[in-house]
Write a protein that holds these residues in place. Structure first.
Motif, PDB file in Angstrom:
ATOM      1  N   UNK A  83       0.824  -1.201   0.000  1.00 15.87           N
ATOM      2  CA  UNK A  83       0.000   0.000   0.000  1.00 15.87           C
ATOM      3  C   UNK A  83       0.869   1.267   0.000  1.00 15.87           C
ATOM      4  N   UNK A  84       2.146   1.121   0.372  1.00 13.59           N
ATOM      5  CA  UNK A  84       3.010   2.288   0.497  1.00 13.59           C
ATOM      6  C   UNK A  84       3.428   2.819  -0.879  1.00 13.59           C
ATOM      7  N   UNK A  85       3.950   4.051  -0.942  1.00 13.18           N
ATOM      8  CA  UNK A  85       4.384   4.622  -2.230  1.00 13.18           C
ATOM      9  C   UNK A  85       5.468   3.771  -2.889  1.00 13.18           C
ATOM     10  N   UNK A  86       5.488   3.774  -4.198  1.00  6.28           N
ATOM     11  CA  UNK A  86       6.406   2.910  -4.927  1.00  6.28           C
ATOM     12  C   UNK A  86       7.787   3.496  -5.112  1.00  6.28           C
ATOM     13  N   UNK A  87       8.766   2.599  -5.235  1.00  6.81           N
ATOM     14  CA  UNK A  87      10.150   2.969  -5.499  1.00  6.81           C
ATOM     15  C   UNK A  87      10.408   3.081  -7.006  1.00  6.81           C
ATOM     16  N   UNK A 116      12.513 -10.199 -10.250  1.00  6.16           N
ATOM     17  CA  UNK A 116      11.278 -10.676  -9.639  1.00  6.16           C
ATOM     18  C   UNK A 116      11.354 -10.564  -8.114  1.00  6.16           C
ATOM     19  N   UNK A 117      12.534 -10.828  -7.540  1.00  2.00           N
ATOM     20  CA  UNK A 117      12.700 -10.649  -6.098  1.00  2.00           C
ATOM     21  C   UNK A 117      12.393  -9.206  -5.692  1.00  2.00           C
ATOM     22  N   UNK A 118      12.901  -8.253  -6.452  1.00  2.95           N
ATOM     23  CA  UNK A 118      12.655  -6.842  -6.127  1.00  2.95           C
ATOM     24  C   UNK A 118      11.164  -6.546  -6.117  1.00  2.95           C
ATOM     25  N   UNK A 119      10.436  -7.075  -7.085  1.00  2.14           N
ATOM     26  CA  UNK A 119       9.001  -6.819  -7.159  1.00  2.14           C
ATOM     27  C   UNK A 119       8.249  -7.503  -6.024  1.00  2.14           C
ATOM     28  N   UNK A 120       8.756  -8.627  -5.559  1.00  2.00           N
ATOM     29  CA  UNK A 120       8.093  -9.350  -4.467  1.00  2.00           C
ATOM     30  C   UNK A 120       8.381  -8.727  -3.099  1.00  2.00           C
ATOM     31  N   UNK A 121       9.561  -8.154  -2.922  1.00  2.00           N
ATOM     32  CA  UNK A 121       9.947  -7.634  -1.614  1.00  2.00           C
ATOM     33  C   UNK A 121       9.704  -6.130  -1.451  1.00  2.00           C
ATOM     34  N   UNK A 122       9.567  -5.392  -2.555  1.00  2.00           N
ATOM     35  CA  UNK A 122       9.439  -3.945  -2.479  1.00  2.00           C
ATOM     36  C   UNK A 122       8.338  -3.454  -3.424  1.00  2.00           C
ATOM     37  N   UNK A 123       7.692  -2.335  -3.087  1.00  2.00           N
ATOM     38  CA  UNK A 123       6.689  -1.758  -3.990  1.00  2.00           C
ATOM     39  C   UNK A 123       7.364  -0.933  -5.087  1.00  2.00           C
ATOM     40  N   UNK A 124       7.742  -1.572  -6.165  1.00  2.00           N
ATOM     41  CA  UNK A 124       8.447  -0.907  -7.265  1.00  2.00           C
ATOM     42  C   UNK A 124       7.429  -0.401  -8.280  1.00  2.00           C
ATOM     43  N   UNK A 125       7.498   0.896  -8.593  1.00  2.00           N
ATOM     44  CA  UNK A 125       6.555   1.457  -9.567  1.00  2.00           C
ATOM     45  C   UNK A 125       7.176   1.592 -10.956  1.00  2.00           C
ATOM     46  N   UNK A 126       8.537   1.675 -11.030  1.00  2.00           N
ATOM     47  CA  UNK A 126       9.186   1.799 -12.327  1.00  2.00           C
ATOM     48  C   UNK A 126      10.650   1.397 -12.188  1.00  2.00           C
ATOM     49  N   UNK A 157      13.980  13.647  -3.001  1.00  2.00           N
ATOM     50  CA  UNK A 157      12.787  13.400  -2.223  1.00  2.00           C
ATOM     51  C   UNK A 157      11.987  12.183  -2.636  1.00  2.00           C
ATOM     52  N   UNK A 158      12.372  11.534  -3.730  1.00  2.00           N
ATOM     53  CA  UNK A 158      11.654  10.364  -4.208  1.00  2.00           C
ATOM     54  C   UNK A 158      12.372   9.084  -3.754  1.00  2.00           C
ATOM     55  N   UNK A 159      11.625   8.050  -3.328  1.00  2.00           N
ATOM     56  CA  UNK A 159      12.279   6.813  -2.884  1.00  2.00           C
ATOM     57  C   UNK A 159      12.908   6.047  -4.043  1.00  2.00           C
ATOM     58  N   UNK A 160      14.137   5.594  -3.824  1.00  2.00           N
ATOM     59  CA  UNK A 160      14.823   4.788  -4.837  1.00  2.00           C
ATOM     60  C   UNK A 160      15.285   3.471  -4.217  1.00  2.00           C
ATOM     61  N   UNK A 161      15.357   2.467  -5.043  1.00  2.00           N
ATOM     62  CA  UNK A 161      15.836   1.149  -4.670  1.00  2.00           C
ATOM     63  C   UNK A 161      16.979   0.814  -5.610  1.00  2.00           C
ATOM     64  N   UNK A 162      18.191   0.674  -5.075  1.00  4.83           N
ATOM     65  CA  UNK A 162      19.388   0.503  -5.897  1.00  4.83           C
ATOM     66  C   UNK A 162      19.942  -0.896  -5.680  1.00  4.83           C
TER      67      UNK A 162
END
Length: 335
Positions: free
Chosen positions: A37-41, A105-115, A85-90
């Motif tokens: 539900x949280x904002x996406x990375x 696929x792991x990233x999509x399962x463990x984190x809310x990735x929007x792009x 100010x925007x969340x990033x996942x590196x």
């Protein structure tokens, strides 16, 4: 299922949680994709260490970028932070199709990735490209999804093809007529190109898929970003060329062969070749996540004379690619 009990261990599996009751340390593990539900990375992704260095060095040097946390799942290190100010996942997928698909696929399962914005090096297939140039292809194809066949002893120059592949060949004229981006399939000696079968939600059965298309919104942002990147010199030798468009090809090989490079250009009209991008595109397509891939040229994929120069240009090319990546993130930050 067997109901026999080991004398020193009892196990209970309940609601996806495995619990050791006796004879071992207590542990819990949950499985399966999560909902968020949280904002996406925005996932800022590379393949391996030289590419990651360019990304992390840039983050460290910028006042409005930082890494705030790190989490490790199945050995893959995911760095969490912010950019303007925007969340990033590196993180780094690891080299090759299998690693790219697994960790994406792991990233999509463990984190809310929007792009996803992926950056890495590649070999040039287009003879007009040189080390340090950067391309953002519109489409990605698998070049080595294929049939390796025996020669036909009764017909010199021909090959014995399985029936399913002959049926596939019969479909090609109609598919080519319907799609201007469909490959001009022809064999490379005993190697006969095929397509990956893809299944996703909404499909009744797997479908032959020739390529995966990057998200138009992100391609347009890359176009705008290129216009704002200052001239980039490569090892003080030449100014890098940066552009959006064309096709890339992905396979499970480090390519260093002039004849195969020529074949890729003829069949796929490819700009670049590498080892992860089509898998990244496939996983994003299946998960309905927006994506784009930046590729910086490190070598000529066999088009050179003598020894491949990937080890000379991998870091300098990655630096140019990283500059375009962050210019693209700038465009996304103001959308």
């Amino acid at each position: 299922m067997s109901q026999k009990k080991h004398p020193f261990l009892a196990k209970v599996v309940f609601a996806g949680v495995f619990v050791c009751l006796a004879g071992c340390a207590t542990r819990t593990a949950s499985y399966g994709p999560k909902s968020f539900d949280e904002p996406g990375y925005t996932a800022v992704v590379v393949a391996y260490a030289p590419e990651m260095k360019g990304v992390l060095d840039t983050i460290e040097a910028l006042p409005d970028a930082e890494i705030t946390d790190e989490r490790v799942y199945k050995g893959v290190k995911f760095k969490l932070g912010t950019y303007k100010g925007e969340p990033i996942l590196v993180y780094a997928t690891g080299m090759s199709i299998a690693n790219a698909a697994m960790s994406m696929q792991m990233a999509f399962d463990y984190f809310p990735v929007k792009q996803v914005v992926y950056m890495g090096i590649a070999g040039a297939v287009n003879p007009e490209l040189h080390p340090g140039d950067v391309v953002v292809p519109e489409r990605w194809y698998y070049h080595d999804e294929s049939v390796y066949s025996n020669p036909d002893p009764e017909n010199p120059g021909e090959y014995i093809l399985p029936d399913y592949y002959r049926a596939f060949l019969q479909e090609q004229p109609a598919r080519k007529a319907a799609d201007p981006n469909y490959p001009d399939y022809k064999p490379f000696e005993f190697v006969h190109p095929d397509e990956v079968l893809v299944i996703k939600e909404g499909m009744e059965k797997p479908q032959d898929t020739a390529y995966f298309s990057a998200t138009p919104r992100l391609l347009e942002a890359a176009e705008r970003a290129i216009g704002k990147v200052p001239p980039q010199m490569v090892l003080k030798e030449r100014e890098a060329k940066l552009y959006v468009g064309g096709n890339g090809v992905t396979g499970s090989i480090f390519q260093d062969n002039r004849a195969y490079r020529k074949w890729e250009r003829e069949v796929f009209n490819a700009e670049v070749t590498e080892m992860e991008s089509a898998a990244v595109g496939q996983v994003c397509y299946i998960n309905d996540v927006d994506w784009v891939i930046i590729r910086a040229i490190s070598d000529l994929a066999g088009g050179q004379e003598g020894v491949n120069v990937e080890n000379v240009y991998d870091v300098p090319a990655s630096i140019v690619g990283a500059r375009l990546l962050f210019a693209l993130l700038d465009e996304l930050a103001v959308e």
